[in-house]
Design an enzyme around this catalytic site. Structure first.
Site, short mmCIF file in Angstrom:
data_model
loop_
_atom_site.label_atom_id
_atom_site.label_comp_id
_atom_site.label_asym_id
_atom_site.label_seq_id
_atom_site.Cartn_x
_atom_site.Cartn_y
_atom_site.Cartn_z
N ARG A 94 -9.89 -0.52 6.54
CA ARG A 94 -9.34 -1.22 5.38
C ARG A 94 -10.47 -1.54 4.42
NH1 ARG A 94 -5.32 0.53 7.02
NH2 ARG A 94 -3.42 -0.52 7.58
N GLU B 27 -7.25 -7.25 0.64
CA GLU B 27 -7.32 -6.28 1.73
C GLU B 27 -6.33 -5.19 1.42
OE1 GLU B 27 -5.34 -4.43 5.07
OE2 GLU B 27 -4.48 -6.11 3.97
N ARG C 248 -8.60 1.08 12.61
CA ARG C 248 -7.83 0.75 11.40
C ARG C 248 -8.81 0.40 10.29
NH1 ARG C 248 -2.34 -0.77 10.63
NH2 ARG C 248 -2.04 -2.29 8.99
N CYS D 191 0.81 -1.23 0.00
CA CYS D 191 0.00 0.00 0.00
C CYS D 191 0.84 1.28 0.00
CB CYS D 191 -0.92 0.01 1.21
SG CYS D 191 -0.04 0.11 2.79
#
Length: 181
Positions: free
Chosen positions: A167, A121, A165, A79
């Site tokens: 995602r 993901e 978090r 990412c």
């Protein structure tokens, strides 16, 4: 329950594998793919897997040697070039593939192994306005390979994890999820 035939890309220490175990889903690992030697060592120890099952550098995988018709592939391509805290270069910069552009290599493995389900993901920023093109490439590539995609941004704090978090998860079903004949 018969074990599913499973392949793991950008495996890290095996978070998807932990999830399968926590859910009581038996699996036979066809391969994992991790370039970092420390993550590979941790993965092998945590999951009692031989290091020889590691494909290593995804850009060097011999696609013709991969098993066909897997049940599941999971992947979380890098990412760094799409993250809010990252470089913002997307999949390509100055005509060169970025680390986030390793999605293309993951797609090559998905097409070679033809899994029934592929689960990705990545950071929430992938679905931001800035990365509309990249997100379109991800969904479009999977659609061209015969997958129906379902995606959603999830936050780990909503699932008992003491961390905020977010995602994006993309669940891609071959042929829209119709059983294989």
């Amino acid at each position: 329950m018969k074990p599913i035939q499973y392949g793991s890309l950008f495996s890290g220490v095996g978070a998807f594998e932990e999830a399968l175990q926590d859910l009581g889903i038996p699996y036979d690992l066809a391969f994992f793919c991790e370039v970092d030697k420390y993550a590979t060592k941790a993965y092998c120890q945590a999951h009692d897997i031989e290091p020889e099952r590691n494909l290593g550098d995804i850009t060097q995988v011999d696609l013709s040697s991969l098993p066909k018709k897997l049940d599941l592939i999971t992947y979380g391509f890098p990412c760094q070039d799409i993250s809010v805290a990252g470089k913002g270069k997307g999949f390509e910069h100055n005509g060169e593939q970025t680390r986030s552009g390793l999605f293309y290599n993951a797609m090559d493995v998905i097409e070679a192994t033809d899994p029934s389900i592929a689960i990705a993901e990545n950071v929430k920023n992938l679905v931001s306005k800035k990365f509309t093109e990249e997100f379109g490439i991800v969904l479009g590539s999977l659609e061209m390979a015969g997958y129906e995609n379902h995606w959603k941004v999830l936050n780990s704090c909503d699932y008992g994890i003491p961390q905020n978090r977010q995602r994006v998860f993309i669940v891609s079903l071959k042929g829209g999820g119709e059983p294989r004949k």
